[in-house]
Design an enzyme around this catalytic site. Structure first.
Site, PDB file in Angstrom:
ATOM      1  N   HIS A 134     -18.159  55.185 -28.133  1.00 58.41           N
ATOM      2  CA  HIS A 134     -19.115  53.118 -28.395  1.00 58.41           C
ATOM      3  C   HIS A 134     -19.027  52.558 -30.402  1.00 58.41           C
ATOM      4  O   HIS A 134     -18.298  52.779 -31.318  1.00 58.41           O
ATOM      5  CB  HIS A 134     -19.418  52.081 -28.123  1.00 58.41           C
ATOM      6  CG  HIS A 134     -19.261  50.836 -28.892  1.00 58.41           C
ATOM      7  ND1 HIS A 134     -19.806  50.127 -28.351  1.00 58.41           N
ATOM      8  CD2 HIS A 134     -21.088  51.013 -29.627  1.00 58.41           C
ATOM      9  CE1 HIS A 134     -20.784  48.975 -29.292  1.00 58.41           C
ATOM     10  NE2 HIS A 134     -21.096  50.119 -29.824  1.00 58.41           N
ATOM     11  N   GLU A 135     -19.714  54.117 -30.715  1.00 61.70           N
ATOM     12  CA  GLU A 135     -20.434  54.570 -32.021  1.00 61.70           C
ATOM     13  C   GLU A 135     -19.758  54.936 -32.412  1.00 61.70           C
ATOM     14  O   GLU A 135     -19.380  54.916 -34.211  1.00 61.70           O
ATOM     15  CB  GLU A 135     -21.876  55.270 -31.433  1.00 61.70           C
ATOM     16  CG  GLU A 135     -22.806  55.051 -30.503  1.00 61.70           C
ATOM     17  CD  GLU A 135     -23.379  53.417 -31.517  1.00 61.70           C
ATOM     18  OE1 GLU A 135     -23.652  53.077 -32.080  1.00 61.70           O
ATOM     19  OE2 GLU A 135     -23.516  53.220 -31.042  1.00 61.70           O
ATOM     20  N   HIS A 138     -17.550  52.267 -34.432  1.00 62.86           N
ATOM     21  CA  HIS A 138     -17.498  52.167 -35.379  1.00 62.86           C
ATOM     22  C   HIS A 138     -17.768  52.555 -36.733  1.00 62.86           C
ATOM     23  O   HIS A 138     -17.669  52.316 -37.736  1.00 62.86           O
ATOM     24  CB  HIS A 138     -19.860  51.701 -35.136  1.00 62.86           C
ATOM     25  CG  HIS A 138     -19.657  50.775 -34.476  1.00 62.86           C
ATOM     26  ND1 HIS A 138     -19.922  49.188 -35.012  1.00 62.86           N
ATOM     27  CD2 HIS A 138     -20.326  50.641 -33.948  1.00 62.86           C
ATOM     28  CE1 HIS A 138     -20.387  48.751 -34.049  1.00 62.86           C
ATOM     29  NE2 HIS A 138     -21.005  49.168 -33.010  1.00 62.86           N
ATOM     30  N   GLU A 206     -19.066  44.163 -32.596  1.00 60.35           N
ATOM     31  CA  GLU A 206     -19.825  44.807 -31.070  1.00 60.35           C
ATOM     32  C   GLU A 206     -18.656  45.047 -30.359  1.00 60.35           C
ATOM     33  O   GLU A 206     -18.346  45.736 -29.453  1.00 60.35           O
ATOM     34  CB  GLU A 206     -21.242  44.584 -30.567  1.00 60.35           C
ATOM     35  CG  GLU A 206     -21.761  44.861 -31.235  1.00 60.35           C
ATOM     36  CD  GLU A 206     -22.787  46.050 -31.999  1.00 60.35           C
ATOM     37  OE1 GLU A 206     -22.006  46.568 -30.572  1.00 60.35           O
ATOM     38  OE2 GLU A 206     -22.830  46.256 -32.881  1.00 60.35           O
TER      39      GLU A 206
END
Length: 305
Positions: A134-135, A138, A206
């Site tokens: 997930h990071e 980003h 998100e």
């Protein structure tokens, strides 16, 4: 966020600097504040990632760490980065019992990911991989520049507004406005800065990072489990760094604040329940597209040494 939204955000934060400067010292103060805002914008572009990492006392993790848990963490970030087609980011660890993580950096070539010690202790290895994917999403989506700039500048604006609240009210302006008006103005400027951060950081960011992260790790269900665990512990475990610097709350995968009082203004995260549902649906879609295998190889969890 697209470049237009980024420029709009920076313009709004710069205007707040100017308003606070005017309240403190009239037109001269506004000019000084605007000059300071320009300098802060430049600093934030080049150094905001380092500032945020220092803010949380993050320590860099080396590939030859003597701790098996840290080695697994580093190795998994390296593998996920290759799968995502990204340069290897710097890997950091933060001392906090609250499980959480964030990414920072102005572009993929200058990126860093950071996880708390609580995250590595409480989640299994597959779940940690989901969080770090997930990071990295980003980073891949180039969210991190806007995220770290807003954290740096909104925090600075809040501090300046608090300073103005205590010291700006000692001056009556040329039109004879009372001190109390200046004081009230300063009292609302810090919340306005927080609200600006909340509005500027879109919740769709998100959802998109969840989707891309699920595809990077190949196991959206692990990310969904991780989100539920992190939220459950985040509600009952204080993240002291985040409580001291609430303008940086939007950096984390789950809101690290307790949500009391003014903290609610920084709630930029969508409901975890909705994120979990979207990830479960993504996992089902991936299995339908590739029933035999979806490119994910489960990595056995290694106990902490």
């Amino acid at each position: 966020m697209n470049p237009f939204k980024t420029y709009l955000l920076l313009a709004g934060l710069t205007a707040l600097f100017g308003a606070i400067g005017f309240a403190l010292a009239g037109p001269t103060g506004m000019l000084i504040a605007l000059g300071l805002a320009v300098a802060m914008n430049l600093f934030a572009y080049w150094n905001s990632d380092k500032a945020v990492l220092r803010m949380y006392g993050a320590q860099r993790v080396e590939p030859q760490s003597g701790n098996a848990l840290l080695r697994n963490y580093y190795d998994d970030v390296a593998e996920l980065s290759r799968r995502a087609g990204l340069p290897m980011p710097a890997v950091y660890i933060m001392e906090s019992d609250q499980p959480n993580a964030f990414a920072t950096g102005r572009d993929p070539d200058h990126a860093a990911v950071a996880a708390t010690t609580g995250l590595l202790r409480m989640l299994d290895r597959d779940e940690i991989r989901g969080v770090m994917a997930h990071e990295l999403a980003h980073v891949k989506n180039r969210d991190t520049l806007t995220m770290t700039i807003t954290a740096t500048l909104a925090g600075a604006i809040s501090s300046l507004a608090n300073f103005a609240m205590f010291f700006g009210g000692s001056r009556d302006d040329e039109e004879g406005h009372s001190n109390i008006i200046v004081t009230i103005l300063m009292m609302v400027l810090a919340p306005i800065a927080a609200m600006l951060v909340q509005m500027a950081i879109s919740r769709t960011r998100e959802y998109e990072a969840d989707r891309v992260g699920g595809e990077i790790c190949g196991d959206p269900d692990s990310l969904a489990r991780a989100l539920k665990t992190i939220e459950a512990y985040a509600k009952g475990t204080v993240n002291y760094g985040a409580e001291r610097n609430p303008a940086s709350a939007h950096l984390f995968i789950i809101n690290p604040l307790h949500g009391r009082g003014m903290d609610n203004l920084f709630s930029t995260h969508p409901a975890t329940e909705n994120r979990v549902k979207a990830l479960i649906k993504l996992g089902m879609d991936m299995k339908r597209r590739s029933p035999a295998a979806n490119g994910f190889t489960s990595v056995p969890t290694t106990p902490m040494s």
